[in-house]
Write an enzyme that holds these catalytic residues in place. Structure first.
Site, mmCIF file in Angstrom:
data_model
loop_
_atom_site.group_PDB
_atom_site.id
_atom_site.type_symbol
_atom_site.label_atom_id
_atom_site.label_comp_id
_atom_site.label_asym_id
_atom_site.label_seq_id
_atom_site.Cartn_x
_atom_site.Cartn_y
_atom_site.Cartn_z
ATOM 1 N N HIS A 147 0.837 -1.204 0.000
ATOM 2 C CA HIS A 147 0.000 0.000 0.000
ATOM 3 C C HIS A 147 0.870 1.252 0.000
ATOM 4 O O HIS A 147 0.669 2.160 -0.821
ATOM 5 C CB HIS A 147 -0.908 -0.018 1.233
ATOM 6 C CG HIS A 147 -1.650 1.255 1.468
ATOM 7 N ND1 HIS A 147 -2.965 1.427 1.091
ATOM 8 C CD2 HIS A 147 -1.275 2.432 2.046
ATOM 9 C CE1 HIS A 147 -3.355 2.647 1.420
ATOM 10 N NE2 HIS A 147 -2.340 3.278 2.000
ATOM 11 N N GLU A 148 1.834 1.311 0.898
ATOM 12 C CA GLU A 148 2.656 2.518 1.028
ATOM 13 C C GLU A 148 3.536 2.747 -0.204
ATOM 14 O O GLU A 148 3.684 3.882 -0.667
ATOM 15 C CB GLU A 148 3.515 2.441 2.291
ATOM 16 C CG GLU A 148 2.732 2.366 3.591
ATOM 17 C CD GLU A 148 1.795 3.543 3.795
ATOM 18 O OE1 GLU A 148 2.051 4.613 3.216
ATOM 19 O OE2 GLU A 148 0.808 3.390 4.535
ATOM 20 N N HIS A 151 1.793 4.471 -2.962
ATOM 21 C CA HIS A 151 1.781 5.941 -2.913
ATOM 22 C C HIS A 151 3.003 6.517 -3.619
ATOM 23 O O HIS A 151 2.903 7.509 -4.350
ATOM 24 C CB HIS A 151 1.760 6.419 -1.457
ATOM 25 C CG HIS A 151 0.438 6.266 -0.776
ATOM 26 N ND1 HIS A 151 -0.739 6.743 -1.318
ATOM 27 C CD2 HIS A 151 0.097 5.693 0.416
ATOM 28 C CE1 HIS A 151 -1.742 6.474 -0.493
ATOM 29 N NE2 HIS A 151 -1.262 5.834 0.556
ATOM 30 N N GLU A 224 -5.942 6.746 -1.620
ATOM 31 C CA GLU A 224 -5.759 5.697 -0.618
ATOM 32 C C GLU A 224 -6.344 4.378 -1.115
ATOM 33 O O GLU A 224 -5.750 3.308 -0.935
ATOM 34 C CB GLU A 224 -6.407 6.107 0.707
ATOM 35 C CG GLU A 224 -5.712 7.251 1.428
ATOM 36 C CD GLU A 224 -4.338 6.876 1.935
ATOM 37 O OE1 GLU A 224 -4.079 5.666 2.137
ATOM 38 O OE2 GLU A 224 -3.511 7.780 2.138
#
Length: 326
Positions: A147-148, A151, A224
């Site tokens: 997930h990170e 970004h 997100e």
């Protein structure tokens, strides 16, 4: 082709373009009315240059401030205690096509969280707090890393910084018009004896900037969600492990969350969970699985997340379910 991903990308593109075009059109029209075309456009450009300069400085040097504020310590591949974390991030970075492994940090703060950040001079970075390393297992940490790193791959910081110029532009333009009205008018179609009208327009513009800030939050929620999708599509077992990680994070912050959702409470703003304190260090996996199952069928009203910068966890779980079907 994964139509859920296509739909999400299309919604993000249209929403971003809509906010930028609508914001600039509003600012230009109001500036022309208040100050005239020449001065109004010049004022807009001056405001944009000012806030752009501040944002650039914050972007370039922000990672160093984050490291200081979060008391981070860099993890190396040979670290005797946390070397496994570096290898985990390196594996996920490879799945995501990164040429170099982002710098890995551990943050000494009392709440479970993970975040990605960086700049051209600081490089790409990812940090995990000590509590999240105690709370999640390695597979769940991998999903969170997916997930990170999503970004970083999608350049979300840069995109949100650019879109965030719009509410700032509208606010400061309103501020100028407000004081122009206080001192008797501007120099455009609204000048003369319309100082009172300009005063009201200035107040209205500052209020409208808040509405645009809410629109920027909606873009943030989409980014997100897109990072969630990235984890599900690039990390083996990413969907299930990210769902469990989200449930464990929620339960660590609010041990009563499971009972609340059993009662179909959909107004609890879980997105702020990552910034609470006093988390418990262990959450039974079966409780996390039960909460995930409840979230899969939870109906979230549109207004439940209007002030949130993350999607409601139930929406995140449901999107991951839809993506995994393709």
């Amino acid at each position: 082709m994964n139509w859920e991903v296509v739909k999400l990308r299309l919604n993000m593109a249209l929403a971003t373009l809509g906010i930028v075009l609508l914001g600039f059109a509003l600012a230009l029209a109001v500036a022309d009315y208040a100050f005239g075309a020449q001065f109004g456009v010049g004022l807009m450009l001056s405001i944009l240059m000012f806030i752009f300069f501040l944002n650039i400085i914050q972007w370039l040097f922000g990672p160093y401030m984050i490291n200081w504020a979060y008391r981070t310590v860099e993890v190396t591949p040979t670290d005797p205690v946390y070397g496994w974390l570096y290898s985990t991030v390196a594996e996920v970075a490879k799945y995501n096509g990164f040429r170099d492994v982002p710098k890995v940090y551990i943050a000494d703060v009392p709440f479970p969280n993970a975040f990605a950040y960086g700049s051209p001079i600081a490089g790409k970075r990812i940090a995990f707090t000590l509590p999240i390393l105690k709370l999640l297992n390695r597979d769940e940490i991998m999903a969170v890393a997916g997930h990170e790193l999503g970004h970083l791959k999608h350049r979300d910081v840069e995109l949100l910084m650019a879109v965030g110029l719009i509410p700032a532009l509208i606010y400061y333009l309103g501020w100028w018009i407000f004081w122009g009205g206080m001192f008797g008018g501007g120099g455009g179609n609204g000048r003369g004896n319309n100082g009172g009208l300009l005063f009201l327009i200035g107040i209205a513009m500052m209020a409208v900037s808040f509405v645009f800030q809410l629109l920027v939050l909606s873009i943030n929620r989409m980014r997100e969600a897109y990072a969630d999708v990235n984890s599900a599509l690039t990390v083996p077992g990413g969907k299930e492990n990210l769902q469990l990680a989200l449930a464990k994070l929620t339960l660590s912050m609010d041990p009563g969350a499971l009972e609340k959702f059993k009662k179909k409470s959909t107004t609890n703003q879980m997105a702020s969970m990552l910034f609470f304190t006093n988390a418990i260090e262990e959450v039974p996996t079966w409780n996390a699985r039960e909460l995930v199952e409840i979230w899969k069928t939870t109906k979230v009203p549109w207004y439940a997340e209007i002030f949130m910068d993350h999607p409601h966890p139930a929406k995140r779980i449901q999107l991951l379910e839809k993506v995994s079907k393709y």
